[in-house]
Design an enzyme around this catalytic site. Structure first.
Site, PDB file in Angstrom:
ATOM      1  CG  ASN A  79      26.203  44.592  40.456  1.00 28.21           C
ATOM      2  OD1 ASN A  79      26.951  43.985  39.705  1.00 28.21           O
ATOM      3  ND2 ASN A  79      25.392  45.547  40.036  1.00 28.21           N
ATOM      4  CB  VAL A 111      33.220  41.320  36.796  1.00 25.44           C
ATOM      5  CG1 VAL A 111      32.015  40.748  37.529  1.00 25.44           C
ATOM      6  CG2 VAL A 111      34.406  40.367  36.888  1.00 25.44           C
ATOM      7  N   PRO A 112      30.862  42.390  34.198  1.00 25.65           N
ATOM      8  CG  PRO A 112      29.496  41.398  32.596  1.00 25.65           C
ATOM      9  CD  PRO A 112      30.663  41.127  33.502  1.00 25.65           C
ATOM     10  CB  CYS A 113      28.654  45.395  37.929  1.00 26.97           C
ATOM     11  SG  CYS A 113      29.920  46.657  37.798  1.00 26.97           S
ATOM     12  CG  HIS A 114      28.443  47.634  32.102  1.00 22.82           C
ATOM     13  ND1 HIS A 114      29.582  46.859  32.270  1.00 22.82           N
ATOM     14  CD2 HIS A 114      28.042  47.435  30.825  1.00 22.82           C
ATOM     15  CE1 HIS A 114      29.854  46.240  31.141  1.00 22.82           C
ATOM     16  NE2 HIS A 114      28.932  46.568  30.245  1.00 22.82           N
TER      17      HIS A 114
END
Length: 157
Positions: free
Chosen positions: A113, A122-125
């Protein structure tokens, strides 16, 4: 040799440096200072800038520009799962590790991540702690909090 381009987007939470080629975007990361835009950006880079603008204005929930993300097969599986987290929702390292079939890989999932070079897309949040608290974010926890709040507010409209 394929030419690499850089573009900068001044978002409400800081400057994003976007790197790509005419084949696709390979990196979207926060940076400290904006530099002049390169002339003659390829269409995919222009499309990325436009889609970032739409995202921050609450008009876009999914990204459709072409991107390439390089990593190990394990990292690719983690990033694929991140992309499956719906806009405005969150998940945990534990859930991601279960979905990739390796329930003991929590730390490795966290590491993958953190190596994501396509912030927001790429929504690592959208990854939070199992107890519901915010966990680390390369762009800073205050940005993570802003992004999650932004998406939640758009979903409520």
């Amino acid at each position: 040799m394929i030419e690499e381009y850089k573009a900068y987007y001044n978002s409400p939470i800081g400057i994003l440096e976007i790197i790509g080629t005419n084949q696709g975007v390979s990196s979207i990361l926060f940076c400290e200072e904006e530099r002049p835009l390169e002339n003659n950006l390829p269409p995919v880079m222009v499309d990325c800038l436009n889609q970032m603008e739409e995202y921050f204005k609450g008009k876009r929930k999914e990204f459709t520009f072409k991107y390439t993300i390089h990593g190990t097969p394990f990292q690719q599986r983690v990033w694929d799962q991140l992309c499956n987290i719906p806009y405005g929702e969150t998940s945990t390292y534990k859930v991601i590790s279960e979905k990739i079939g390796n329930v003991k890989a929590l730390r490795a999932v966290g590491n993958a991540n953190g190596k994501n070079k396509l912030s927001i897309v790429v929504p690592c949040h959208r990854i939070i702690g199992s107890n519901g608290t915010l966990t680390g974010y390369a762009g800073g926890l205050w940005r993570k909090e802003w992004l999650l709040k932004h998406e939640k507010e758009i979903m409520e409209v």
